[in-house]
Scaffold this motif. Sequence first.
Motif, PDB file in Angstrom:
ATOM      1  N   THR A  65      67.714  83.905  24.211  1.00 14.36           N
ATOM      2  CA  THR A  65      67.773  82.761  25.119  1.00 14.36           C
ATOM      3  C   THR A  65      68.131  83.194  26.534  1.00 14.36           C
ATOM      4  O   THR A  65      67.491  82.766  27.506  1.00 14.36           O
ATOM      5  CB  THR A  65      68.776  81.716  24.593  1.00 14.36           C
ATOM      6  OG1 THR A  65      68.371  81.319  23.272  1.00 14.36           O
ATOM      7  CG2 THR A  65      68.833  80.497  25.491  1.00 14.36           C
ATOM      8  N   SER A  68      65.256  84.910  28.071  1.00 13.51           N
ATOM      9  CA  SER A  68      64.210  83.933  28.391  1.00 13.51           C
ATOM     10  C   SER A  68      64.527  83.190  29.681  1.00 13.51           C
ATOM     11  O   SER A  68      63.629  82.911  30.489  1.00 13.51           O
ATOM     12  CB  SER A  68      64.045  82.933  27.247  1.00 13.51           C
ATOM     13  OG  SER A  68      63.561  83.589  26.092  1.00 13.51           O
ATOM     14  N   GLU A  73      60.852  82.479  31.305  1.00 15.82           N
ATOM     15  CA  GLU A  73      60.087  81.903  30.200  1.00 15.82           C
ATOM     16  C   GLU A  73      60.674  80.576  29.743  1.00 15.82           C
ATOM     17  O   GLU A  73      59.973  79.731  29.203  1.00 15.82           O
ATOM     18  CB  GLU A  73      60.040  82.870  29.018  1.00 15.82           C
ATOM     19  CG  GLU A  73      59.185  84.091  29.283  1.00 15.82           C
ATOM     20  CD  GLU A  73      59.241  85.096  28.151  1.00 15.82           C
ATOM     21  OE1 GLU A  73      59.845  84.820  27.097  1.00 15.82           O
ATOM     22  OE2 GLU A  73      58.678  86.182  28.333  1.00 15.82           O
ATOM     23  N   ARG A  74      61.974  80.415  29.928  1.00 17.72           N
ATOM     24  CA  ARG A  74      62.652  79.161  29.587  1.00 17.72           C
ATOM     25  C   ARG A  74      63.250  78.605  30.872  1.00 17.72           C
ATOM     26  O   ARG A  74      63.887  79.322  31.624  1.00 17.72           O
ATOM     27  CB  ARG A  74      63.743  79.430  28.539  1.00 17.72           C
ATOM     28  CG  ARG A  74      64.401  78.173  28.047  1.00 17.72           C
ATOM     29  CD  ARG A  74      65.299  78.472  26.872  1.00 17.72           C
ATOM     30  NE  ARG A  74      65.962  77.252  26.441  1.00 17.72           N
ATOM     31  CZ  ARG A  74      66.694  77.155  25.365  1.00 17.72           C
ATOM     32  NH1 ARG A  74      66.879  78.220  24.601  1.00 17.72           N
ATOM     33  NH2 ARG A  74      67.260  76.021  25.042  1.00 17.72           N
TER      34      ARG A  74
END
Length: 102
Positions: A65, A68, A73-74
């Motif tokens: 996470t 990311s 990406e997040r």
Amino acid sequence: MRRGLSAAVLAAAFVVGLPTLAAADTAADTAILAGTCAGCHGAELGGSGAIPTLRGHSADYIRFTLKSFKNGERQATVMNRLAAGYSDEEIEALAVYLSQLQ
């Protein structure tokens, strides 16, 4: 000559003690870094409302996470900016530290 020997013994003792001191500093630094999460995730890092808990997740999930967020990406309001400033070592240390919270 005696003075030189004392300095050498002191220096050797210091060098031998470095790994322990470095490990202690790293653990303390990680706890401080994780403490900064409390501003959003709460004092116990349990989250509230739309802000998720940081407790009870595996190190793999936390690492994934954070990376990311770091690489975009997040998306999130604040986490992208925070994670972008974390080194890979800090992400690893946070993943391990946070995964140990119950």
